[in-house]
Design an enzyme around this catalytic site. Structure first.
Site, PDB file in Angstrom:
ATOM      1  N   GLY A 125      -8.472   6.734  -1.791  1.00 34.56           N
ATOM      2  CA  GLY A 125      -9.415   6.449  -2.877  1.00 34.56           C
ATOM      3  C   GLY A 125      -9.294   5.047  -3.436  1.00 34.56           C
ATOM      4  O   GLY A 125      -9.676   4.788  -4.572  1.00 34.56           O
ATOM      5  N   ASN A 161      -9.711   8.821   8.570  1.00 29.62           N
ATOM      6  CA  ASN A 161     -10.068   9.959   7.731  1.00 29.62           C
ATOM      7  C   ASN A 161     -10.422  11.131   8.629  1.00 29.62           C
ATOM      8  O   ASN A 161     -11.243  11.007   9.537  1.00 29.62           O
ATOM      9  CB  ASN A 161     -11.250   9.614   6.831  1.00 29.62           C
ATOM     10  CG  ASN A 161     -10.861   8.562   5.807  1.00 29.62           C
ATOM     11  OD1 ASN A 161      -9.779   8.618   5.230  1.00 29.62           O
ATOM     12  ND2 ASN A 161     -11.706   7.581   5.604  1.00 29.62           N
ATOM     13  N   ARG A 221     -12.048  13.954   8.323  1.00 28.77           N
ATOM     14  CA  ARG A 221     -13.065  14.820   7.692  1.00 28.77           C
ATOM     15  C   ARG A 221     -14.424  14.150   7.812  1.00 28.77           C
ATOM     16  O   ARG A 221     -14.512  13.038   8.316  1.00 28.77           O
ATOM     17  CB  ARG A 221     -12.732  14.975   6.207  1.00 28.77           C
ATOM     18  CG  ARG A 221     -12.595  13.587   5.564  1.00 28.77           C
ATOM     19  CD  ARG A 221     -12.596  13.584   4.077  1.00 28.77           C
ATOM     20  NE  ARG A 221     -12.083  12.356   3.526  1.00 28.77           N
ATOM     21  CZ  ARG A 221     -12.760  11.223   3.382  1.00 28.77           C
ATOM     22  NH1 ARG A 221     -13.998  11.127   3.795  1.00 28.77           N
ATOM     23  NH2 ARG A 221     -12.207  10.153   2.864  1.00 28.77           N
ATOM     24  N   LYS A 280       0.838  -1.208   0.000  1.00 29.99           N
ATOM     25  CA  LYS A 280       0.000   0.000   0.000  1.00 29.99           C
ATOM     26  C   LYS A 280       0.870   1.253   0.000  1.00 29.99           C
ATOM     27  O   LYS A 280       1.960   1.256   0.565  1.00 29.99           O
ATOM     28  CB  LYS A 280      -0.914   0.010   1.240  1.00 29.99           C
ATOM     29  CG  LYS A 280      -1.912  -1.141   1.228  1.00 29.99           C
ATOM     30  CD  LYS A 280      -2.616  -1.307   2.559  1.00 29.99           C
ATOM     31  CE  LYS A 280      -3.783  -0.390   2.720  1.00 29.99           C
ATOM     32  NZ  LYS A 280      -4.599  -0.764   3.924  1.00 29.99           N
TER      33      LYS A 280
HETATM   34  P1  ADP Z   1      -7.819   3.981   0.731  1.00 22.54           P
HETATM   35  O1  ADP Z   1      -7.335   5.050   1.633  1.00 22.54           O
HETATM   36  O2  ADP Z   1      -7.130   3.989  -0.608  1.00 22.54           O
HETATM   37  O3  ADP Z   1      -9.307   3.895   0.637  1.00 22.54           O
HETATM   38  P2  ADP Z   1      -7.715   1.825   2.729  1.00 22.54           P
HETATM   39  O4  ADP Z   1      -6.504   1.515   3.496  1.00 22.54           O
HETATM   40  O5  ADP Z   1      -8.805   2.570   3.437  1.00 22.54           O
HETATM   41  O6  ADP Z   1      -7.301   2.605   1.371  1.00 22.54           O
HETATM   42  O7  ADP Z   1      -8.332   0.496   2.128  1.00 22.54           O
HETATM   43  C1  ADP Z   1      -9.446   0.522   1.249  1.00 22.54           C
HETATM   44  C2  ADP Z   1     -10.014  -0.868   1.117  1.00 22.54           C
HETATM   45  O8  ADP Z   1      -9.002  -1.779   0.626  1.00 22.54           O
HETATM   46  C3  ADP Z   1     -10.498  -1.500   2.414  1.00 22.54           C
HETATM   47  O9  ADP Z   1     -11.820  -1.106   2.751  1.00 22.54           O
HETATM   48  C4  ADP Z   1     -10.404  -2.973   2.043  1.00 22.54           C
HETATM   49  O10 ADP Z   1     -11.468  -3.310   1.188  1.00 22.54           O
HETATM   50  C5  ADP Z   1      -9.123  -3.063   1.223  1.00 22.54           C
HETATM   51  N1  ADP Z   1      -7.938  -3.357   2.073  1.00 22.54           N
HETATM   52  C6  ADP Z   1      -7.079  -2.450   2.593  1.00 22.54           C
HETATM   53  N2  ADP Z   1      -6.125  -3.048   3.356  1.00 22.54           N
HETATM   54  C7  ADP Z   1      -6.369  -4.366   3.320  1.00 22.54           C
HETATM   55  C8  ADP Z   1      -5.767  -5.546   3.936  1.00 22.54           C
HETATM   56  N3  ADP Z   1      -4.710  -5.438   4.710  1.00 22.54           N
HETATM   57  N4  ADP Z   1      -6.330  -6.764   3.670  1.00 22.54           N
HETATM   58  C9  ADP Z   1      -7.421  -6.876   2.871  1.00 22.54           C
HETATM   59  N5  ADP Z   1      -8.039  -5.818   2.274  1.00 22.54           N
HETATM   60  C10 ADP Z   1      -7.537  -4.589   2.488  1.00 22.54           C
END
Ligand code: ADP
Length: 450
Positions: free
Chosen positions: A164, A289, A291, A158
């Protein structure tokens, strides 16, 4: 209280904030690009200022133009909505330099949580459970290999500056790691201007459950329960509900308290959402988040609290209008995000709205800036309408949603409204046992069935 709020956003969320201003007798200023001159938020605000051409980087993301608009209108504060500049710490700082109040947390807290690696480190230190992962940023492929081995496959790469749902790479086996690692860095650089990445354990079939919190900036904080946002496509939320079908009262209180205590210790000010993946009874923090969220209305519906007004109160240094022990939720709420997109490929479908009819009746709410004769511009997010229902229980909420979807008419552009008729007929949805990968599998199955 604040006297004049400039709303640095567009569409339904700008309208949402303007509505709160009107009820609080605060003057509102809309800003708009030349593409949005005829938008509902411009018509509904007390005043409006054009801030540039259609491209978001030249208008809604243009900090000098927004500051100039504040000065022209004499606004004492800015509500950023969600998206655009809402999580930009520089914006909060520049506003403060101009003695304009940012309706949101401090630049320091936005920066801390905007970087996902520092957010995870902070939350771990505050006692919030996190997804197992690399210790901070992974700088070389060797570090990535060692970290993945230690975490155990599958892992997800990540972007530290991510958002997003973009720039995430799932790696199921060691031989895929090198290619995915380099691809993730390149993608992160081009999407966010920052190539730092980190590794996390990829959780299989979790739910996405998030906790709504508020801090008053003086060390007091509360939580307003959870939202289940597991119905996603490409890691983007499609339908949300509150409360979640899988939590009991004890779990809800425990995780809510952990979040509120963490926020209190930070002396956080304003609304925030602490996002978790939930699997086998355990919560794993993924991000915060700083906001208001798109899906905030479902919390408003079950708690009967106007979250935007609470944001404004906190920014006015008046604190929250309630204490934790004074609030409890009632019933069940569901939100559908209706986009101007053509199914099955979800391609953008801008254009002229020939006819628009909003459903109504008890427990049905529409947050939308649509009207008949409005032209959905091609330049921005495709969300055009949020349909929100509230019933005394989940069954009633679903019945209301089914009925409201039948009443809704959006003619002229393609929309994703039809998708919700399908979701509502699915056994998995009706049981509430869906997870974050369910919708994509369901869409594949239903398109094959045709
Ligand atoms: P963003 O900020 O891009 O939205 P997030 O970290 O909030 O990223 O993750 C968005 C979505 O991606 C989560 O709701 C989930 O569906 C998937 N996701 C993120 N991290 C993981 C993980 N460690 N294992 C499985 N799915 C994940």
């Amino acid at each position: 209280m604040l006297k004049k709020i400039l709303v640095a956003n567009r569409g339904e969320i700008a309208l949402r904030v303007i509505r709160a201003c009107k009820e609080l007798k605060i003057a509102s200023v809309a800003v708009h690009s030349t593409a949005d001159s005829n938008s509902m938020h411009v018509k509904m605000a007390d005043e409006s200022v054009c801030i540039g051409p259609p491209k978001a980087s030249d208008s809604y993301l243009n900090i000098p133009n927004i500051i100039a608009a504040c000065e022209i209108a004499g606004a004492d504060s800015v509500h950023p909505g969600y998206g655009f500049l809402s999580e930009n710490p520089n914006f909060a700082e520049v506003l403060s330099d101009h003695k304009i109040i940012f309706i949101g947390p401090s630049a320091e807290h936005i920066r801390l949580m905007g970087d996902k690696v520092s957010a995870k480190r902070t939350m771990t230190d505050l006692g919030v459970p996190c997804v197992p992962g690399s210790k901070g940023i992974v700088e070389t492929i060797e570090q990535a290999e060692a970290s993945a081995k230690q975490i155990g496959y599958p892992v997800i790469i990540k972007a530290s500056a991510g958002g997003g749902g973009r720039g995430m790479k799932l790696v199921t086996q060691p031989k895929e790691l090198s290619e995915s690692y380099h691809a993730a860095k390149t993608e992160a650089e081009s999407a966010f201007g920052n190539d730092e990445v980190y590794l996390e354990k990829y959780l299989l079939n979790p739910k996405h459950i998030e906790i709504q919190i508020f801090g008053d900036g003086f060390g007091n904080a509360i939580h307003l329960g959870e939202r289940d946002c597991s119905i996603q496509r490409r890691h983007q939320k499609v339908l949300e509900e509150a409360p979640s079908t899988v939590l009991n009262e004890k779990q809800r209180k425990e995780i809510g308290l952990i979040c509120a205590q963490a926020i209190a210790k930070l002396k956080y000010a304003g609304a925030g959402t602490i996002e978790f993946l939930y699997s086998a009874g355990n919560f794993y923090f993924i991000e915060m988040n700083t906001r208001i969220q798109v899906e905030h209305p479902i919390t408003e519906e079950i708690f009967g609290i106007d979250l935007v007004k609470e944001q404004i109160r906190i920014a006015s240094k008046q604190g929250l209008s309630f204490k934790q022990e004074e609030v409890n939720f009632i019933g069940h709420s569901i939100e559908c995000r209706i986009n101007a997109e053509k199914i099955p490929n979800f391609t953008a479908s801008p254009g002229l709205i020939n006819a628009y009819h909003a459903p109504g009746g008890l427990g049905v709410r529409i947050d939308s800036a649509l009207y008949t004769g409005y032209r959905v511009p091609p330049y921005y997010d495709s969300l055009i309408c949020k349909l929100i229902v509230h019933g005394k229980n989940r069954k009633e909420a679903i019945a209301k949603l089914e009925r409201a979807l039948k009443e809704l008419i959006i003619d002229g552009v393609d929309t994703t409204a039809g998708l919700f008729d399908l979701i509502l007929k699915s056994d998995t949805f009706l049981k509430g046992t869906y997870d974050i990968v369910w919708l994509e599998n369901f869409l594949n199955e239903t398109s094959q069935a045709k």
